[in-house]
Write a protein that holds these residues in place. Sequence first.
Motif, PDB file in Angstrom:
ATOM      1  N   GLU A  30       0.818  -1.217   0.000  1.00 31.82           N
ATOM      2  CA  GLU A  30       0.000   0.000   0.000  1.00 31.82           C
ATOM      3  C   GLU A  30       0.854   1.270   0.000  1.00 31.82           C
ATOM      4  OE1 GLU A  30      -3.534   0.276   0.265  1.00 31.82           O
ATOM      5  OE2 GLU A  30      -3.568  -1.867  -0.190  1.00 31.82           O
ATOM      6  N   PHE A  31       2.133   1.136   0.313  1.00 29.19           N
ATOM      7  CA  PHE A  31       2.967   2.313   0.511  1.00 29.19           C
ATOM      8  C   PHE A  31       4.229   2.265  -0.339  1.00 29.19           C
ATOM      9  CE2 PHE A  31       0.999   0.996   4.551  1.00 29.19           C
ATOM     10  CZ  PHE A  31       0.075   2.018   4.673  1.00 29.19           C
ATOM     11  N   ASP A  32       4.831   3.417  -0.498  1.00 25.22           N
ATOM     12  CA  ASP A  32       6.148   3.495  -1.118  1.00 25.22           C
ATOM     13  C   ASP A  32       7.179   3.320  -0.007  1.00 25.22           C
ATOM     14  OD1 ASP A  32       8.466   4.001  -2.410  1.00 25.22           O
ATOM     15  OD2 ASP A  32       7.998   6.066  -2.970  1.00 25.22           O
ATOM     16  N   LEU A  33       7.610   2.088   0.196  1.00 23.18           N
ATOM     17  CA  LEU A  33       8.540   1.778   1.274  1.00 23.18           C
ATOM     18  C   LEU A  33       9.979   1.654   0.783  1.00 23.18           C
ATOM     19  CD1 LEU A  33       6.502  -0.894   3.274  1.00 23.18           C
ATOM     20  CD2 LEU A  33       6.818   1.520   3.824  1.00 23.18           C
ATOM     21  N   SER A  34      10.237   2.097  -0.428  1.00 28.87           N
ATOM     22  CA  SER A  34      11.572   1.916  -0.996  1.00 28.87           C
ATOM     23  C   SER A  34      12.647   2.557  -0.123  1.00 28.87           C
ATOM     24  CB  SER A  34      11.629   2.473  -2.416  1.00 28.87           C
ATOM     25  OG  SER A  34      11.258   3.849  -2.436  1.00 28.87           O
ATOM     26  N   GLU A  35      12.389   3.748   0.359  1.00 28.56           N
ATOM     27  CA  GLU A  35      13.388   4.431   1.183  1.00 28.56           C
ATOM     28  C   GLU A  35      13.633   3.670   2.479  1.00 28.56           C
ATOM     29  OE1 GLU A  35      13.922   8.712   3.515  1.00 28.56           O
ATOM     30  OE2 GLU A  35      12.548   8.575   1.807  1.00 28.56           O
ATOM     31  N   HIS A  36      12.546   3.238   3.139  1.00 34.61           N
ATOM     32  CA  HIS A  36      12.677   2.484   4.382  1.00 34.61           C
ATOM     33  C   HIS A  36      13.376   1.153   4.152  1.00 34.61           C
ATOM     34  CE1 HIS A  36      10.233   5.381   6.439  1.00 34.61           C
ATOM     35  NE2 HIS A  36      10.136   4.621   7.523  1.00 34.61           N
ATOM     36  N   MET A  37      12.984   0.445   3.103  1.00 31.84           N
ATOM     37  CA  MET A  37      13.554  -0.872   2.841  1.00 31.84           C
ATOM     38  C   MET A  37      15.028  -0.765   2.468  1.00 31.84           C
ATOM     39  SD  MET A  37      11.147  -2.864   3.565  1.00 31.84           S
ATOM     40  CE  MET A  37      11.849  -4.416   3.005  1.00 31.84           C
ATOM     41  N   ASN A  38      15.389   0.237   1.684  1.00 31.77           N
ATOM     42  CA  ASN A  38      16.792   0.432   1.324  1.00 31.77           C
ATOM     43  C   ASN A  38      17.628   0.735   2.561  1.00 31.77           C
ATOM     44  OD1 ASN A  38      16.365  -0.009  -1.402  1.00 31.77           O
ATOM     45  ND2 ASN A  38      16.085   2.156  -1.883  1.00 31.77           N
ATOM     46  N   ARG A  39      17.090   1.582   3.433  1.00 30.24           N
ATOM     47  CA  ARG A  39      17.817   1.910   4.662  1.00 30.24           C
ATOM     48  C   ARG A  39      17.998   0.669   5.529  1.00 30.24           C
ATOM     49  NH1 ARG A  39      16.497   2.348   9.549  1.00 30.24           N
ATOM     50  NH2 ARG A  39      14.268   2.289   9.098  1.00 30.24           N
ATOM     51  N   ALA A  40      16.922  -0.113   5.678  1.00 28.66           N
ATOM     52  CA  ALA A  40      17.002  -1.316   6.508  1.00 28.66           C
ATOM     53  C   ALA A  40      17.985  -2.326   5.917  1.00 28.66           C
ATOM     54  CB  ALA A  40      15.617  -1.942   6.650  1.00 28.66           C
ATOM     55  N   ALA A  41      17.933  -2.503   4.601  1.00 27.06           N
ATOM     56  CA  ALA A  41      18.835  -3.454   3.951  1.00 27.06           C
ATOM     57  C   ALA A  41      20.295  -3.033   4.119  1.00 27.06           C
ATOM     58  CB  ALA A  41      18.491  -3.584   2.476  1.00 27.06           C
ATOM     59  N   LYS A  42      20.564  -1.744   3.987  1.00 25.14           N
ATOM     60  CA  LYS A  42      21.935  -1.260   4.160  1.00 25.14           C
ATOM     61  C   LYS A  42      22.403  -1.434   5.595  1.00 25.14           C
ATOM     62  CE  LYS A  42      21.912   2.145   0.413  1.00 25.14           C
ATOM     63  NZ  LYS A  42      21.963   3.592   0.066  1.00 25.14           N
ATOM     64  N   MET A  43      21.500  -1.172   6.552  1.00 25.28           N
ATOM     65  CA  MET A  43      21.869  -1.315   7.951  1.00 25.28           C
ATOM     66  C   MET A  43      22.182  -2.766   8.283  1.00 25.28           C
ATOM     67  SD  MET A  43      20.864  -2.327  11.195  1.00 25.28           S
ATOM     68  CE  MET A  43      19.073  -2.435  11.233  1.00 25.28           C
ATOM     69  N   LEU A  44      21.312  -3.680   7.852  1.00 24.96           N
ATOM     70  CA  LEU A  44      21.528  -5.095   8.126  1.00 24.96           C
ATOM     71  C   LEU A  44      22.768  -5.622   7.408  1.00 24.96           C
ATOM     72  CD1 LEU A  44      17.853  -6.393   7.937  1.00 24.96           C
ATOM     73  CD2 LEU A  44      19.254  -6.150   9.987  1.00 24.96           C
ATOM     74  N   SER A  45      22.944  -5.228   6.155  1.00 29.79           N
ATOM     75  CA  SER A  45      24.121  -5.661   5.421  1.00 29.79           C
ATOM     76  C   SER A  45      25.396  -5.175   6.093  1.00 29.79           C
ATOM     77  CB  SER A  45      24.066  -5.158   3.972  1.00 29.79           C
ATOM     78  OG  SER A  45      23.016  -5.770   3.251  1.00 29.79           O
ATOM     79  N   GLY A  46      25.349  -3.955   6.627  1.00 27.40           N
ATOM     80  CA  GLY A  46      26.513  -3.436   7.343  1.00 27.40           C
ATOM     81  C   GLY A  46      26.825  -4.233   8.594  1.00 27.40           C
ATOM     82  N   LEU A  47      25.770  -4.588   9.334  1.00 27.48           N
ATOM     83  CA  LEU A  47      25.966  -5.426  10.525  1.00 27.48           C
ATOM     84  C   LEU A  47      26.578  -6.768  10.158  1.00 27.48           C
ATOM     85  CD1 LEU A  47      22.621  -4.983  12.537  1.00 27.48           C
ATOM     86  CD2 LEU A  47      24.875  -4.098  13.148  1.00 27.48           C
ATOM     87  N   PHE A  48      26.023  -7.381   9.107  1.00 29.03           N
ATOM     88  CA  PHE A  48      26.495  -8.708   8.718  1.00 29.03           C
ATOM     89  C   PHE A  48      27.908  -8.652   8.148  1.00 29.03           C
ATOM     90  CE2 PHE A  48      21.802 -10.005   7.834  1.00 29.03           C
ATOM     91  CZ  PHE A  48      21.534  -9.883   9.185  1.00 29.03           C
ATOM     92  N   GLU A  49      28.221  -7.566   7.428  1.00 29.56           N
ATOM     93  CA  GLU A  49      29.566  -7.432   6.889  1.00 29.56           C
ATOM     94  C   GLU A  49      30.596  -7.348   8.015  1.00 29.56           C
ATOM     95  OE1 GLU A  49      32.253  -4.544   3.996  1.00 29.56           O
ATOM     96  OE2 GLU A  49      30.098  -4.163   4.216  1.00 29.56           O
ATOM     97  N   ASP A  50      30.248  -6.648   9.080  1.00 30.57           N
ATOM     98  CA  ASP A  50      31.147  -6.557  10.229  1.00 30.57           C
ATOM     99  C   ASP A  50      31.340  -7.935  10.861  1.00 30.57           C
ATOM    100  OD1 ASP A  50      32.554  -4.837  12.357  1.00 30.57           O
ATOM    101  OD2 ASP A  50      31.112  -5.993  13.540  1.00 30.57           O
ATOM    102  N   LEU A  51      30.266  -8.718  10.966  1.00 27.46           N
ATOM    103  CA  LEU A  51      30.383 -10.070  11.514  1.00 27.46           C
ATOM    104  C   LEU A  51      31.320 -10.915  10.660  1.00 27.46           C
ATOM    105  CD1 LEU A  51      26.714 -10.966  12.558  1.00 27.46           C
ATOM    106  CD2 LEU A  51      28.651 -10.488  14.048  1.00 27.46           C
ATOM    107  N   LEU A  52      31.141 -10.835   9.347  1.00 22.23           N
ATOM    108  CA  LEU A  52      31.981 -11.629   8.451  1.00 22.23           C
ATOM    109  C   LEU A  52      33.441 -11.184   8.518  1.00 22.23           C
ATOM    110  CD1 LEU A  52      29.672 -11.939   5.302  1.00 22.23           C
ATOM    111  CD2 LEU A  52      29.902 -13.506   7.246  1.00 22.23           C
ATOM    112  N   ALA A  53      33.657  -9.902   8.720  1.00 23.02           N
ATOM    113  CA  ALA A  53      35.025  -9.390   8.793  1.00 23.02           C
ATOM    114  C   ALA A  53      35.760  -9.931  10.013  1.00 23.02           C
ATOM    115  CB  ALA A  53      35.006  -7.863   8.839  1.00 23.02           C
ATOM    116  N   HIS A  54      35.023 -10.251  11.063  1.00 21.56           N
ATOM    117  CA  HIS A  54      35.644 -10.718  12.301  1.00 21.56           C
ATOM    118  C   HIS A  54      35.499 -12.221  12.521  1.00 21.56           C
ATOM    119  CE1 HIS A  54      35.347  -6.370  13.069  1.00 21.56           C
ATOM    120  NE2 HIS A  54      36.402  -6.555  13.825  1.00 21.56           N
ATOM    121  N   ALA A  55      34.962 -12.928  11.537  1.00 17.12           N
ATOM    122  CA  ALA A  55      34.916 -14.389  11.628  1.00 17.12           C
ATOM    123  C   ALA A  55      36.332 -14.933  11.439  1.00 17.12           C
ATOM    124  CB  ALA A  55      33.976 -14.959  10.572  1.00 17.12           C
TER     125      ALA A  55
END
Length: 216
Positions: free
Chosen positions: A128-153
């Motif tokens: 029902e909504f244009d959530l592109s901005e929210h979804m892009n922000r969430a995806a970038k935030m999560l990807s950043g968290l996961f990238e940090d985890l992978l960097a320290h594995a």
Amino acid sequence: MNRPRPALLQPRKSPRQARSAATIEAIRQATIQVLLAEGVGRLTTTRVAERAGVSVGTMYQYFPHKQALLFGIVERQMALIEAAMCAAAERLRGSDLKGIAEGLSAAWLDAKLADMVSSRAIYGIAAEFDLSEHMNRAAKMLSGLFEDLLAHAPEARFEDRPSAAFMLTAILGGSVRVVMEADPSEETLDRLRCELPRACHAYLASANQGGVEIEA
């Protein structure tokens, strides 16, 4: 379809007292109940106010129209999931790839299933909504968290760590959404709890330049 942007859907005011917060929570729960009982097409502010036990005037102080009600549900659920994944990433920092796959899968499922009614309702109204901005922000935030985890594995040797983190985000989000929309039965969710960590670990092991072996 003309979908309103999130900036036009924010509440008129935020709760500053416990009583106001309780009123907003009652309105949110009533919105979900009406959605599940009658669908988004029959949801109205009047029906929600009646279900919540508040006057329409009281509800309008916070949510001026139907779209704001629906968006409030989406935004709150997204915030809860982001908070849960931030906490999980902090706990898992320094874990090996298998531990990361298992920990993130469990945290993601726990966050989505903590209020499965809300999660399922959101899938039905997000369009029902244009959530592109929210979804892009969430995806970038999560990807950043996961990238940090992978960097320290300890065994990580990723040639393209940002891409691996993004794909891990997609695997978690896409898998759970398909199951919850198609067959959210207890049996299927139990199977997902077993299979999702294996799928995530298999992907990470495949993408990892270190050649980590996958345990059966």
